[in-house]
Design a protein around this motif. Structure first.
Motif, PDB file in Angstrom:
ATOM      1  N   GLU A  79       0.823  -1.210   0.000  1.00 22.12           N
ATOM      2  CA  GLU A  79       0.000   0.000   0.000  1.00 22.12           C
ATOM      3  C   GLU A  79       0.860   1.264   0.000  1.00 22.12           C
ATOM      4  OE1 GLU A  79      -2.562  -0.446   3.329  1.00 22.12           O
ATOM      5  OE2 GLU A  79      -3.798  -2.000   2.373  1.00 22.12           O
ATOM      6  N   ARG A  80       1.966   1.248   0.730  1.00 27.61           N
ATOM      7  CA  ARG A  80       2.854   2.422   0.747  1.00 27.61           C
ATOM      8  C   ARG A  80       3.512   2.619  -0.617  1.00 27.61           C
ATOM      9  NH1 ARG A  80       3.203   4.875   5.492  1.00 27.61           N
ATOM     10  NH2 ARG A  80       4.819   6.262   4.680  1.00 27.61           N
ATOM     11  N   LEU A  81       3.886   1.523  -1.261  1.00 28.82           N
ATOM     12  CA  LEU A  81       4.431   1.637  -2.622  1.00 28.82           C
ATOM     13  C   LEU A  81       3.394   2.246  -3.558  1.00 28.82           C
ATOM     14  CD1 LEU A  81       6.224  -1.836  -3.032  1.00 28.82           C
ATOM     15  CD2 LEU A  81       7.361   0.372  -2.786  1.00 28.82           C
ATOM     16  N   ALA A  82       2.187   1.716  -3.508  1.00 29.31           N
ATOM     17  CA  ALA A  82       1.141   2.166  -4.423  1.00 29.31           C
ATOM     18  C   ALA A  82       0.741   3.612  -4.157  1.00 29.31           C
ATOM     19  CB  ALA A  82      -0.079   1.258  -4.301  1.00 29.31           C
ATOM     20  N   ALA A  83       0.696   4.003  -2.894  1.00 32.89           N
ATOM     21  CA  ALA A  83       0.266   5.356  -2.540  1.00 32.89           C
ATOM     22  C   ALA A  83       1.199   6.422  -3.073  1.00 32.89           C
ATOM     23  CB  ALA A  83       0.145   5.474  -1.022  1.00 32.89           C
ATOM     24  N   HIS A  84       2.466   6.050  -3.290  1.00 29.44           N
ATOM     25  CA  HIS A  84       3.463   7.005  -3.781  1.00 29.44           C
ATOM     26  C   HIS A  84       3.919   6.673  -5.200  1.00 29.44           C
ATOM     27  CE1 HIS A  84       3.671   7.355   0.637  1.00 29.44           C
ATOM     28  NE2 HIS A  84       3.981   8.622   0.404  1.00 29.44           N
ATOM     29  N   ALA A  85       3.195   5.781  -5.881  1.00 34.71           N
ATOM     30  CA  ALA A  85       3.535   5.394  -7.259  1.00 34.71           C
ATOM     31  C   ALA A  85       4.983   4.945  -7.383  1.00 34.71           C
ATOM     32  CB  ALA A  85       3.261   6.545  -8.225  1.00 34.71           C
ATOM     33  N   ILE A  86       5.443   4.181  -6.404  1.00 35.71           N
ATOM     34  CA  ILE A  86       6.814   3.670  -6.392  1.00 35.71           C
ATOM     35  C   ILE A  86       6.822   2.260  -6.982  1.00 35.71           C
ATOM     36  CG2 ILE A  86       8.760   2.979  -4.925  1.00 35.71           C
ATOM     37  CD1 ILE A  86       7.655   5.066  -2.871  1.00 35.71           C
ATOM     38  N   GLU A  87       7.720   2.019  -7.913  1.00 38.75           N
ATOM     39  CA  GLU A  87       7.872   0.691  -8.505  1.00 38.75           C
ATOM     40  C   GLU A  87       9.123   0.032  -7.943  1.00 38.75           C
ATOM     41  OE1 GLU A  87       7.822   0.880 -12.750  1.00 38.75           O
ATOM     42  OE2 GLU A  87       5.994   2.113 -12.827  1.00 38.75           O
ATOM     43  N   LEU A  88       8.955  -1.126  -7.315  1.00 43.13           N
ATOM     44  CA  LEU A  88      10.059  -1.843  -6.695  1.00 43.13           C
ATOM     45  C   LEU A  88       9.930  -3.315  -7.041  1.00 43.13           C
ATOM     46  CD1 LEU A  88      12.494  -1.987  -4.706  1.00 43.13           C
ATOM     47  CD2 LEU A  88      10.804  -2.245  -2.859  1.00 43.13           C
ATOM     48  N   ALA A 111      10.754   6.309  -1.117  1.00 45.76           N
ATOM     49  CA  ALA A 111      11.141   5.177  -1.959  1.00 45.76           C
ATOM     50  C   ALA A 111      12.421   4.521  -1.464  1.00 45.76           C
ATOM     51  CB  ALA A 111      11.309   5.639  -3.405  1.00 45.76           C
ATOM     52  N   PHE A 112      13.423   5.316  -1.159  1.00 49.20           N
ATOM     53  CA  PHE A 112      14.691   4.758  -0.701  1.00 49.20           C
ATOM     54  C   PHE A 112      14.551   4.133   0.681  1.00 49.20           C
ATOM     55  CE2 PHE A 112      16.366   6.969  -4.299  1.00 49.20           C
ATOM     56  CZ  PHE A 112      17.584   6.360  -4.593  1.00 49.20           C
ATOM     57  N   GLU A 113      13.657   4.662   1.509  1.00 46.21           N
ATOM     58  CA  GLU A 113      13.430   4.055   2.813  1.00 46.21           C
ATOM     59  C   GLU A 113      12.760   2.689   2.667  1.00 46.21           C
ATOM     60  OE1 GLU A 113      12.919   3.228   6.926  1.00 46.21           O
ATOM     61  OE2 GLU A 113      14.388   4.293   5.699  1.00 46.21           O
ATOM     62  N   LEU A 114      11.786   2.579   1.764  1.00 45.37           N
ATOM     63  CA  LEU A 114      11.157   1.276   1.533  1.00 45.37           C
ATOM     64  C   LEU A 114      12.150   0.277   0.948  1.00 45.37           C
ATOM     65  CD1 LEU A 114       7.675   2.427   0.195  1.00 45.37           C
ATOM     66  CD2 LEU A 114       8.174   1.397   2.416  1.00 45.37           C
TER      67      LEU A 114
END
Length: 425
Positions: A79-88, A111-114
């Protein structure tokens, strides 16, 4: 932080070699064209380091790294990835475990923290392990009816018998079922370490800010301990034709012979040779002779495979059971011609022109640039490789091609695995 700059002539981009305050090394391309940051990273160590009786651990590890980390369970992390449009994403191969990150500049800190949490504090919750295990086993069982998968697996079992490269990288239903949480923790500890990673970053971020983020993610990882040594290996069973009996009307074929590693000085001539033989899609000899002239197959091709401890030339096709021998004879004949006669001057020039002209197409996105740079760093080819590469291709001569053909094709023997019911084999 220290940084040395390499400006690469005839290169689609300029790369800086950056060393952070904690000693994390990265290759950096700063570009403000779009407000994005793309990161690619590769850790030394992969499926070849799986326990001998439990293939599949490294790939399962890669699938679990973003299934919850730190205080976030799997759902909260996603959810945190999706909320910030981060692709990992993460992946594992024979020699490496790698991954990629893409984020908008305004979400870089998050992003870098995740990413840090995924690498340093994966949870390995039992419910996530069981879900990934079930998905993996279901996929493996489905593949048991796929002739291409069966031919490929048997090819590696025979070609690298007794060697880690001969084991299935995804494991088997039985081995995946036996993987424990401790196996994943041990593999994570062995591979995810600061002295074992190559990093490339492309995007709208300056060196100073990047240095801080690199230290945050990679600088806090534990120091690397020695990995088990993967002994050098050569493709075995050359000259053999092995049939995997499947009741299908069309046989799937995998074939291979000697290869030349990316790190070898002879790689570029071998790369051009492979383009002429089977790597050039619609222009290659095999495409013209096997498909266009004889209608033996819909697709046929070859590629160079370069592992840390082995290399080979690998090929594929599929044809009617009654035409397998004919197809294999045509393939062998084209290899023999390239060894004895070489390509025509026009054929060689067209291959070089294409390989030079198309190279920049692989640098049309930040993610592609980061991935390519990380691969080059992982192979130890040097930060100036992108700038040198087209010149190396352009310098290939007929003599270079002939020498590469002798090394690769040798006496013409290759390992061939056929999944189907071919006649006359």
């Amino acid at each position: 932080m220290t940084a040395s700059v390499e400006t690469m002539s005839s290169s689609p981009t300029t790369v800086k070699a950056l060393t952070s305050a904690r000693g994390v090394e990265a290759w950096h391309v700063e570009s403000d064209v779009v407000p994005l940051i793309a990161v690619s990273f590769i850790f030394e160590g992969g499926s070849a380091h799986d326990p001998a009786d439990k293939p599949g651990v490294a790939q399962m590890l890669a699938r679990l790294l973003d299934e919850g980390a730190g205080e976030y369970d799997s759902d909260a992390f996603q959810e945190r990835l999706a909320a910030h449009a981060i692709e990992l994403s993460f992946n594992a191969g024979n020699d490496a475990l790698g991954g990629s990150l893409k984020t908008l500049v305004k979400h870089a800190d998050e992003a870098f923290e995740l990413l840090r949490l995924a690498l340093a504090e994966p949870r390995f919750d039992q419910d996530s392990i069981e879900r990934v295990r079930a998905q993996t086993i279901a996929g493996l069982k489905y593949q048991q009816n796929d002739p291409g998968v069966m031919a490929t697996r048997r090819f590696f079992e025979e070609g690298f018998a007794g060697h880690p490269y001969g084991r299935p990288t995804s494991g088997t239903p039985e081995s995946v079922a036996a993987i424990t949480r401790d196996d994943l923790i041990d593999m994570h500890k062995a591979i995810i370490a600061r002295g074992r990673v190559k990093v490339a970053v492309v995007g709208a971020i300056g060196s100073d800010n990047l240095s801080v983020l690199l230290d945050k993610v990679f600088g806090s990882l534990p120091e690397a301990e020695a990995l088990s040594i993967i002994e050098p290996a050569s493709l075995q069973m050359l000259g053999s034709r092995i049939v995997v009996d499947l009741d299908v009307p069309q046989s799937v074929i995998r074939f291979g012979m000697n290869g030349i590693a990316w790190r070898d000085p002879g790689f570029i001539p071998a790369y051009v040779l492979n383009h002429i033989l089977g790597g050039g899609a619609f222009t290659s000899r095999l495409f013209q002779e096997v498909r266009e002239k004889r209608g033996l197959a819909y697709s046929v091709g070859t590629s160079l495979v370069s592992y840390r401890s082995a290399s080979m030339t690998w090929g594929y096709t599929a044809t009617k059971n009654e035409r397998v021998v004919e197809a294999l004879d045509v393939i062998a004949d084209e290899m023999a011609k390239l060894t004895s006669e070489g390509p025509s001057d026009d054929e060689l020039q067209k291959a070089k022109d294409y390989l030079i002209g198309s190279y920049a197409l692989g640098f049309d996105t930040s993610t592609k640039i980061a991935h390519t740079l990380a691969q080059i760093a992982f192979e130890g080819l040097g930060i100036d490789y992108i700038g040198r590469r087209n010149g190396l291709v352009g310098a290939v001569t007929q003599a270079d091609i002939r020498k590469a053909a002798e090394r690769i094709f040798g006496d013409g023997k290759m390992l061939t695995v056929i999944a189907g019911r071919p006649t006359g084999v």
